[in-house]
Scaffold this motif. Structure first.
Motif, PDB file in Angstrom:
ATOM      1  N   VAL A 216       0.852  -1.179   0.000  1.00  0.00           N
ATOM      2  CA  VAL A 216       0.000   0.000   0.000  1.00  0.00           C
ATOM      3  C   VAL A 216       0.892   1.235   0.000  1.00  0.00           C
ATOM      4  O   VAL A 216       1.963   1.250   0.611  1.00  0.00           O
ATOM      5  CB  VAL A 216      -0.981  -0.024   1.202  1.00  0.00           C
ATOM      6  N   ALA A 217       0.464   2.262  -0.740  1.00  0.00           N
ATOM      7  CA  ALA A 217       1.219   3.510  -0.781  1.00  0.00           C
ATOM      8  C   ALA A 217       1.317   4.095   0.615  1.00  0.00           C
ATOM      9  O   ALA A 217       0.349   4.081   1.375  1.00  0.00           O
ATOM     10  CB  ALA A 217       0.541   4.488  -1.726  1.00  0.00           C
ATOM     11  N   ASP A 218       2.511   4.569   0.979  1.00  0.00           N
ATOM     12  CA  ASP A 218       2.757   5.122   2.303  1.00  0.00           C
ATOM     13  C   ASP A 218       3.603   6.379   2.144  1.00  0.00           C
ATOM     14  O   ASP A 218       4.686   6.324   1.567  1.00  0.00           O
ATOM     15  CB  ASP A 218       3.497   4.090   3.158  1.00  0.00           C
TER      16      ASP A 218
ATOM     17  N   VAL B 261       7.437   5.918   3.666  1.00  0.00           N
ATOM     18  CA  VAL B 261       8.398   4.961   3.110  1.00  0.00           C
ATOM     19  C   VAL B 261       8.046   4.514   1.694  1.00  0.00           C
ATOM     20  O   VAL B 261       8.551   3.510   1.221  1.00  0.00           O
ATOM     21  CB  VAL B 261       8.545   3.718   4.027  1.00  0.00           C
ATOM     22  N   GLU B 262       7.205   5.256   1.007  1.00  0.00           N
ATOM     23  CA  GLU B 262       6.699   4.995  -0.340  1.00  0.00           C
ATOM     24  C   GLU B 262       5.703   3.843  -0.378  1.00  0.00           C
ATOM     25  O   GLU B 262       4.572   4.029  -0.748  1.00  0.00           O
ATOM     26  CB  GLU B 262       7.828   4.784  -1.338  1.00  0.00           C
ATOM     27  N   TYR B 263       6.122   2.634  -0.011  1.00  0.00           N
ATOM     28  CA  TYR B 263       5.214   1.484   0.011  1.00  0.00           C
ATOM     29  C   TYR B 263       5.518   0.633   1.229  1.00  0.00           C
ATOM     30  O   TYR B 263       6.670   0.494   1.629  1.00  0.00           O
ATOM     31  CB  TYR B 263       5.369   0.625  -1.255  1.00  0.00           C
ATOM     32  N   THR B 264       4.472   0.032   1.790  1.00  0.00           N
ATOM     33  CA  THR B 264       4.647  -0.857   2.919  1.00  0.00           C
ATOM     34  C   THR B 264       3.760  -2.076   2.720  1.00  0.00           C
ATOM     35  O   THR B 264       2.732  -2.014   2.048  1.00  0.00           O
ATOM     36  CB  THR B 264       4.337  -0.142   4.260  1.00  0.00           C
ATOM     37  N   ARG B 265       4.172  -3.190   3.311  1.00  0.00           N
ATOM     38  CA  ARG B 265       3.389  -4.426   3.214  1.00  0.00           C
ATOM     39  C   ARG B 265       2.177  -4.339   4.119  1.00  0.00           C
ATOM     40  O   ARG B 265       2.221  -3.698   5.162  1.00  0.00           O
ATOM     41  CB  ARG B 265       4.220  -5.623   3.653  1.00  0.00           C
ATOM     42  N   GLY B 266       1.126  -5.035   3.726  1.00  0.00           N
ATOM     43  CA  GLY B 266      -0.069  -5.040   4.548  1.00  0.00           C
ATOM     44  C   GLY B 266      -1.009  -6.166   4.172  1.00  0.00           C
ATOM     45  O   GLY B 266      -0.726  -6.960   3.271  1.00  0.00           O
TER      46      GLY B 266
ATOM     47  N   ARG C 152      -0.322  -0.364  11.816  1.00  0.00           N
ATOM     48  CA  ARG C 152      -1.252   0.730  11.547  1.00  0.00           C
ATOM     49  C   ARG C 152      -2.410   0.224  10.692  1.00  0.00           C
ATOM     50  O   ARG C 152      -2.266  -0.736   9.953  1.00  0.00           O
ATOM     51  CB  ARG C 152      -0.559   1.870  10.809  1.00  0.00           C
ATOM     52  N   THR C 153      -3.553   0.872  10.797  1.00  0.00           N
ATOM     53  CA  THR C 153      -4.691   0.589   9.931  1.00  0.00           C
ATOM     54  C   THR C 153      -4.943   1.827   9.090  1.00  0.00           C
ATOM     55  O   THR C 153      -5.086   2.919   9.634  1.00  0.00           O
ATOM     56  CB  THR C 153      -5.940   0.238  10.760  1.00  0.00           C
ATOM     57  N   VAL C 154      -4.946   1.655   7.776  1.00  0.00           N
ATOM     58  CA  VAL C 154      -5.138   2.781   6.865  1.00  0.00           C
ATOM     59  C   VAL C 154      -6.287   2.477   5.914  1.00  0.00           C
ATOM     60  O   VAL C 154      -6.524   1.326   5.545  1.00  0.00           O
ATOM     61  CB  VAL C 154      -3.853   3.103   6.068  1.00  0.00           C
ATOM     62  N   ALA C 155      -7.014   3.511   5.525  1.00  0.00           N
ATOM     63  CA  ALA C 155      -8.073   3.396   4.518  1.00  0.00           C
ATOM     64  C   ALA C 155      -7.582   4.127   3.278  1.00  0.00           C
ATOM     65  O   ALA C 155      -7.267   5.316   3.344  1.00  0.00           O
ATOM     66  CB  ALA C 155      -9.369   4.003   5.035  1.00  0.00           C
ATOM     67  N   VAL C 156      -7.474   3.403   2.177  1.00  0.00           N
ATOM     68  CA  VAL C 156      -6.911   3.974   0.956  1.00  0.00           C
ATOM     69  C   VAL C 156      -7.809   3.697  -0.237  1.00  0.00           C
ATOM     70  O   VAL C 156      -8.682   2.831  -0.198  1.00  0.00           O
ATOM     71  CB  VAL C 156      -5.494   3.406   0.682  1.00  0.00           C
ATOM     72  N   LYS C 157      -7.564   4.437  -1.323  1.00  0.00           N
ATOM     73  CA  LYS C 157      -8.278   4.207  -2.575  1.00  0.00           C
ATOM     74  C   LYS C 157      -7.775   2.896  -3.181  1.00  0.00           C
ATOM     75  O   LYS C 157      -6.608   2.533  -3.000  1.00  0.00           O
ATOM     76  CB  LYS C 157      -8.025   5.353  -3.553  1.00  0.00           C
ATOM     77  N   PRO C 158      -8.624   2.206  -3.918  1.00  0.00           N
ATOM     78  CA  PRO C 158      -8.181   0.956  -4.562  1.00  0.00           C
ATOM     79  C   PRO C 158      -6.945   1.134  -5.443  1.00  0.00           C
ATOM     80  O   PRO C 158      -6.134   0.217  -5.559  1.00  0.00           O
ATOM     81  CB  PRO C 158      -9.400   0.542  -5.396  1.00  0.00           C
ATOM     82  N   ASP C 159      -6.765   2.307  -6.036  1.00  0.00           N
ATOM     83  CA  ASP C 159      -5.595   2.554  -6.886  1.00  0.00           C
ATOM     84  C   ASP C 159      -4.286   2.598  -6.107  1.00  0.00           C
ATOM     85  O   ASP C 159      -3.209   2.555  -6.705  1.00  0.00           O
ATOM     86  CB  ASP C 159      -5.752   3.863  -7.657  1.00  0.00           C
ATOM     87  N   ASP C 160      -4.358   2.717  -4.773  1.00  0.00           N
ATOM     88  CA  ASP C 160      -3.155   2.768  -3.934  1.00  0.00           C
ATOM     89  C   ASP C 160      -2.816   1.420  -3.318  1.00  0.00           C
ATOM     90  O   ASP C 160      -1.955   1.331  -2.441  1.00  0.00           O
ATOM     91  CB  ASP C 160      -3.321   3.818  -2.832  1.00  0.00           C
TER      92      ASP C 160
END
Length: 98
Positions: free
Chosen positions: A40-42, A45-50, A68-76
């Motif tokens: 997921v885009a972060d 750190v640019e990208y992180t595993r999740g 952490r729990t993040v809510a992101v757009k499907p494109d991310d």
């Protein structure tokens, strides 16, 4: 001939270029669900595993590897290759290229 034969020419970089036999076997035995594990885009750190936890209202809820729990757009959200492909020497073996 050992799988690590010839790696000594890379000196200190060798462990980053190829997994040891023990690491390779451990990676093959790790549980992995291609439908939920992702990158997921972060912003830090640019990208992180999740792992995808939920999807609703045009957002995907992902729990990152640092808790952490993040809510992101499907494109991310980006598909992840199984751990057995970490540091693979031939990218043609990968299912997902980012």
């Amino acid at each position: 001939m050992s799988r690590d034969a010839g790696m000594e020419i890379f000196g200190e970089a060798a462990p980053y270029l190829r997994k040891s036999e023990k690491e390779r076997i451990e990676a093959q035995n790790q549980p992995f669900d291609a439908k939920t594990y992702c990158f997921v885009a972060d912003p830090e750190v640019e990208y992180t595993r999740g792992r995808i936890k939920a999807a609703q209202d045009g957002k995907i809820t992902v729990e990152t590897e640092d808790g952490r729990t993040v809510a992101v757009k499907p494109d991310d959200v980006y598909a992840m290759n199984p751990p057995k492909f970490d540091r693979v020497e031939d990218v043609a073996m990968l299912t997902h290229l980012h």
